[in-house]
Design a protein around this motif. Structure first.
Motif, PDB file in Angstrom:
ATOM      1  N   ARG A  50      -1.954  10.410 -11.001  1.00 34.59           N
ATOM      2  CA  ARG A  50      -0.918   9.497 -11.451  1.00 34.59           C
ATOM      3  C   ARG A  50       0.422   9.932 -10.885  1.00 34.59           C
ATOM      4  O   ARG A  50       0.762  11.118 -10.899  1.00 34.59           O
ATOM      5  CB  ARG A  50      -0.865   9.455 -12.972  1.00 34.59           C
ATOM      6  CG  ARG A  50       0.172   8.465 -13.519  1.00 34.59           C
ATOM      7  CD  ARG A  50      -0.103   8.121 -14.965  1.00 34.59           C
ATOM      8  NE  ARG A  50       0.860   7.149 -15.476  1.00 34.59           N
ATOM      9  CZ  ARG A  50       0.692   6.431 -16.575  1.00 34.59           C
ATOM     10  NH1 ARG A  50      -0.421   6.580 -17.302  1.00 34.59           N
ATOM     11  NH2 ARG A  50       1.611   5.580 -16.979  1.00 34.59           N
ATOM     12  N   ASP A  51       1.176   8.966 -10.397  1.00 34.92           N
ATOM     13  CA  ASP A  51       2.517   9.201  -9.877  1.00 34.92           C
ATOM     14  C   ASP A  51       3.413   8.145 -10.515  1.00 34.92           C
ATOM     15  O   ASP A  51       3.402   6.987 -10.099  1.00 34.92           O
ATOM     16  CB  ASP A  51       2.517   9.090  -8.351  1.00 34.92           C
ATOM     17  CG  ASP A  51       3.854   9.472  -7.728  1.00 34.92           C
ATOM     18  OD1 ASP A  51       4.892   9.037  -8.264  1.00 34.92           O
ATOM     19  OD2 ASP A  51       3.858  10.187  -6.716  1.00 34.92           O
ATOM     20  N   GLY A  52       4.154   8.524 -11.554  1.00 38.96           N
ATOM     21  CA  GLY A  52       4.903   7.522 -12.306  1.00 38.96           C
ATOM     22  C   GLY A  52       3.934   6.569 -12.980  1.00 38.96           C
ATOM     23  O   GLY A  52       3.030   6.994 -13.709  1.00 38.96           O
ATOM     24  N   ASP A  53       4.072   5.282 -12.729  1.00 38.93           N
ATOM     25  CA  ASP A  53       3.129   4.299 -13.252  1.00 38.93           C
ATOM     26  C   ASP A  53       2.187   3.780 -12.176  1.00 38.93           C
ATOM     27  O   ASP A  53       1.658   2.669 -12.264  1.00 38.93           O
ATOM     28  CB  ASP A  53       3.885   3.135 -13.907  1.00 38.93           C
ATOM     29  CG  ASP A  53       4.497   3.535 -15.233  1.00 38.93           C
ATOM     30  OD1 ASP A  53       3.928   4.416 -15.899  1.00 38.93           O
ATOM     31  OD2 ASP A  53       5.550   2.981 -15.598  1.00 38.93           O
ATOM     32  N   THR A  54       1.983   4.598 -11.152  1.00 39.94           N
ATOM     33  CA  THR A  54       0.994   4.301 -10.115  1.00 39.94           C
ATOM     34  C   THR A  54      -0.225   5.188 -10.317  1.00 39.94           C
ATOM     35  O   THR A  54      -0.098   6.396 -10.522  1.00 39.94           O
ATOM     36  CB  THR A  54       1.588   4.529  -8.716  1.00 39.94           C
ATOM     37  OG1 THR A  54       2.559   3.521  -8.462  1.00 39.94           O
ATOM     38  CG2 THR A  54       0.522   4.478  -7.633  1.00 39.94           C
ATOM     39  N   ILE A  55      -1.395   4.568 -10.260  1.00 35.01           N
ATOM     40  CA  ILE A  55      -2.659   5.288 -10.419  1.00 35.01           C
ATOM     41  C   ILE A  55      -3.391   5.274  -9.087  1.00 35.01           C
ATOM     42  O   ILE A  55      -3.557   4.219  -8.466  1.00 35.01           O
ATOM     43  CB  ILE A  55      -3.549   4.637 -11.504  1.00 35.01           C
ATOM     44  CG1 ILE A  55      -2.758   4.396 -12.789  1.00 35.01           C
ATOM     45  CG2 ILE A  55      -4.779   5.497 -11.754  1.00 35.01           C
ATOM     46  CD1 ILE A  55      -2.200   5.635 -13.436  1.00 35.01           C
ATOM     47  N   ILE A  56      -3.834   6.441  -8.649  1.00 43.00           N
ATOM     48  CA  ILE A  56      -4.593   6.576  -7.400  1.00 43.00           C
ATOM     49  C   ILE A  56      -5.915   7.243  -7.731  1.00 43.00           C
ATOM     50  O   ILE A  56      -5.962   8.251  -8.439  1.00 43.00           O
ATOM     51  CB  ILE A  56      -3.821   7.426  -6.374  1.00 43.00           C
ATOM     52  CG1 ILE A  56      -2.473   6.772  -6.061  1.00 43.00           C
ATOM     53  CG2 ILE A  56      -4.641   7.620  -5.093  1.00 43.00           C
ATOM     54  CD1 ILE A  56      -1.556   7.618  -5.206  1.00 43.00           C
ATOM     55  N   ALA A  57      -7.007   6.649  -7.230  1.00 37.31           N
ATOM     56  CA  ALA A  57      -8.346   7.212  -7.447  1.00 37.31           C
ATOM     57  C   ALA A  57      -9.056   7.311  -6.104  1.00 37.31           C
ATOM     58  O   ALA A  57      -9.012   6.368  -5.305  1.00 37.31           O
ATOM     59  CB  ALA A  57      -9.144   6.341  -8.421  1.00 37.31           C
ATOM     60  N   ARG A  58      -9.721   8.446  -5.863  1.00 36.24           N
ATOM     61  CA  ARG A  58     -10.332   8.689  -4.554  1.00 36.24           C
ATOM     62  C   ARG A  58     -11.751   9.222  -4.696  1.00 36.24           C
ATOM     63  O   ARG A  58     -12.039  10.016  -5.601  1.00 36.24           O
ATOM     64  CB  ARG A  58      -9.497   9.712  -3.762  1.00 36.24           C
ATOM     65  CG  ARG A  58      -8.122   9.255  -3.381  1.00 36.24           C
ATOM     66  CD  ARG A  58      -7.217  10.424  -2.974  1.00 36.24           C
ATOM     67  NE  ARG A  58      -7.790  11.256  -1.926  1.00 36.24           N
ATOM     68  CZ  ARG A  58      -7.600  11.069  -0.625  1.00 36.24           C
ATOM     69  NH1 ARG A  58      -6.840  10.072  -0.205  1.00 36.24           N
ATOM     70  NH2 ARG A  58      -8.136  11.873   0.258  1.00 36.24           N
ATOM     71  N   THR A  59     -12.614   8.773  -3.778  1.00 39.07           N
ATOM     72  CA  THR A  59     -13.925   9.398  -3.644  1.00 39.07           C
ATOM     73  C   THR A  59     -13.839  10.455  -2.552  1.00 39.07           C
ATOM     74  O   THR A  59     -12.975  10.395  -1.671  1.00 39.07           O
ATOM     75  CB  THR A  59     -15.018   8.376  -3.264  1.00 39.07           C
ATOM     76  OG1 THR A  59     -14.748   7.850  -1.949  1.00 39.07           O
ATOM     77  CG2 THR A  59     -15.073   7.233  -4.272  1.00 39.07           C
TER      78      THR A  59
END
Length: 360
Positions: A50-59
């Motif tokens: 999470r970066d602020g209100d940004t969500i990043i998900a990675r395989t």
């Protein structure tokens, strides 16, 4: 009030409805970002950040290719168009409500597939970001491009902007400038003493009215340009000859040129005016020459079209990642009071992306 909970085992249509019923006007995305983060947190095949209100998900499956899929969480202001509801028009089902088109249906498809695709054919980076519908300097995707560009590295990117489930490659660039003319202020009862700056704008208005915008082919797609006055101002009082006048001009240019080349074109058309740049956004080439593009087009069953407006695909293009727009919803209904998304387009995007990302 209980915190919203997203069920990613539900249909992408129901996930769309759940997302839309969480108000998230730009600047108020925390609640929806919390819900997305919580829904993904138990999925062991994803690294969630999470970066602020940004969500990043990675395989991280060790694949030799990586695809980035992005969508924004915010909407324009609500105008009596929540909560969502289903309606049927001419036998076709729609989900009605703010955000259904721009762009929570695309986000819902991404979330469902992020949860489902445990062993994808390519490694995946999912990005759900905030502040897209406001000033560019607030856009969190732009922030991450600047602060953590390694998180957005990939071989191909898809932005789930509404395209009616068709692929739209790249995007036009946008340049906004102010043209100014100057004169001499005087009393309008003795106008011959002054020099009217507004009158000096007449040749620029005539040039804009006569301008014939080009259609330029870039990598097989025809991009329509546009050069238009979008505002005009001047004048001091009803009895004063104005000493300054301004025309606000917007140039939408094809991805065969940079912002600097676009500005040079504007200066060539208006050589006699003081020009101030007030906003600039680079264009993006179609991205269809990437090795992954042909398989993607075949999987989703779409003939590529150009994207006439500007989108965040340009941010990926600036990083050297070819990118396209692909998502459910008619872009003409984005921001409309009767915003509504055809549910069959939500399903079509989900099925097309699943076929491609799973290698089926």
């Amino acid at each position: 009030m209980p915190h919203p909970v997203l069920d990613l085992t539900a249909s992408s249509i129901e996930i769309t409805r759940a997302l839309c019923d969480i108000p998230s006007v730009s600047g108020d995305e925390k609640q929806i970002a919390d819900a997305v983060e919580q829904a993904l947190s138990g999925l062991t095949h994803l690294e969630v950040m999470r970066d602020g209100d940004t969500i990043i998900a990675r395989t991280d499956r060790g694949r030799d290719k990586r695809v980035v899929l992005a969508g924004h969480l915010d909407t324009v202001p609500i105008k009596d168009n929540l909560p969502t509801r289903f309606e049927t028009i001419d036998g076709r089902e729609y989900l009605w409500g703010r955000g259904t088109v721009d762009m929570k249906a695309g986000v819902a498809v991404q979330l469902k597939l992020a949860a489902e695709l445990v062993d994808p054919a390519v490694d995946l980076t999912w990005v759900w970001y905030d502040h897209e519908e406001v000033a560019a300097e607030l856009n969190s995707l732009g922030r991450i491009v600047q602060t953590r560009p390694e998180l957005l590295v990939g071989d191909f990117a898809i932005l789930s902007e509404p395209t009616s489930a068709r692929v739209e490659g790249g995007c036009n660039g946008s340049l906004r400038v102010e043209l100014r003319a100057f004169g001499t202020r005087a009393h309008s009862g003795r106008s011959w003493v002054g020099e009217n700056a507004i009158h000096k704008l007449a040749p620029a208005l005539a040039a804009l009215a006569a301008y014939e915008p080009a259609t330029i082919e870039v990598d097989g797609l025809a991009y329509r340009e546009g050069l238009n006055a979008v505002g005009i101002s001047g004048g001091v009082a009803g009895n004063v000859i104005p000493d300054e006048g301004m025309i606000h001009v917007n140039y939408r240019f094809a991805p065969d040129k940079s912002v600097e080349q676009a500005l040079a074109h504007v200066r060539e058309i208006f050589p006699d005016y003081d020009i101030t740049v007030v906003d600039r956004a680079e264009s993006a080439r179609p991205g269809l020459n990437a090795p992954l593009a042909a398989d993607f087009l075949a999987a989703v069953g779409s003939e590529p079209l150009p994207k006439y407006g500007w989108t965040d695909v340009a941010r990926f293009s600036a990083l050297g990642v070819p990118a396209v727009n692909y998502g459910p919803g008619d872009a003409l209904k984005a921001h409309a009071d009767d915003e509504r998304c055809a549910t069959d387009e939500i399903t079509a995007c989900e099925n097309g992306l699943r076929r491609w990302l799973s290698g089926a």
